[in-house]
Each structure stands twice: as C-alpha cells, then as structure tokens.
Write an enzyme that holds these catalytic residues in place. Structure first.
Site, PDB file in Angstrom:
ATOM      1  CG  HIS A   1     -14.604  23.165  14.109  1.00  0.00           C
ATOM      2  ND1 HIS A   1     -13.996  22.354  13.294  1.00  0.00           N
ATOM      3  CD2 HIS A   1     -14.733  24.277  13.498  1.00  0.00           C
ATOM      4  CE1 HIS A   1     -13.361  22.763  12.466  1.00  0.00           C
ATOM      5  NE2 HIS A   1     -13.864  24.171  12.280  1.00  0.00           N
TER       6      HIS A   1
ATOM      7  CB  CYS B   1     -12.086  27.334  12.667  1.00  0.00           C
ATOM      8  SG  CYS B   1     -13.503  28.139  12.216  1.00  0.00           S
TER       9      CYS B   1
END
Length: 130
Positions: free
Chosen positions: A90, A106
C-alpha cells in the site's frame, strides 16, 4: 481448474527494498523503492498473489490512495487493526519510511507509485517476496 497464461508478476526484494513488476516477457515495467517490515515484524517471504485492491476513504492516510491485500499472512500478528494478519502492499503517509525496514510487515510504496501500480497489476498476479 482453469490454466491461464502469466502476463505479469511482482517481485519484492527485502534486501534491496524494491518492488519490480515484470511483464509476460519478463521485461521490468515497474521498479520502485519500498519499505518492508521491521526486524520484530518482518515481511513474510514466499510465493503469494494479489488478492484484492482497496481504495481507502482517506487517500492521505496511513495506507495511501490504494492498498493491495496479498495472500500472505504475518508471522507475528494473528490480527491487526480490525482485520486478520493479512499483509498488504500500500501507499503511505510516511514517505520517509520508504527504503527502510519500518513497517509492521506490509510493503509500503510512495503514494504516486501505488497509484501507478493500481492501474497495472491485475488481481491474482503472483507476488514473490524474498
């Protein structure tokens, strides 16, 4: 089972902290720096795929304008926030973290990079993390 030709793949290299996307001829069509997990919350390695593409309600927030959910799961978190321990790729509102081991597992990209990736990476694309 339906077998389809592979048109692209993403490769995330934790050591060089880069994501590269190759087309079906294995030509690099996208190459950007990323932030990966800290030592205490590492980004898992292995072979995964892009499961879903989300568009957060606040594009200037922690996940940027887009977030891919990957089929990868954290080795540390069973849950994170209000969800399970799925790992994402992201954008970020912490652009200074790019090029660092700074996330909870992440893969973070600059917001402009995840915007570009959202237009070129189909769901179900293989994602290799090493």
């Amino acid at each position: 089972v339906v077998v389809l030709p592979l048109h692209c793949r993403a490769e995330i290299d934790g050591a060089s902290q880069r994501v590269r996307v190759c087309d079906g001829a294995y030509q690099i069509v996208f190459d950007e720096p990323v932030a990966v997990g800290k030592q205490s919350t590492p980004t898992p390695s292995g072979q995964f795929f892009a499961l879903e593409l989300l568009q957060p309600s606040n594009p200037g927030g922690a996940y940027g304008p887009y977030a891919f959910t990957l089929s990868a799961y954290s080795d540390v978190y069973q849950t994170f926030g209000s969800g399970d321990g799925a790992v994402g790729m992201h954008g970020t509102n912490e652009s200074s973290s790019i090029g660092q081991s700074a996330s909870h597992g992440c893969v973070r990209l600059q917001n402009a990079a995840i915007q570009q990736l959202s237009n070129m990476l189909p769901l179900d694309t293989p994602v290799f993390i090493r």
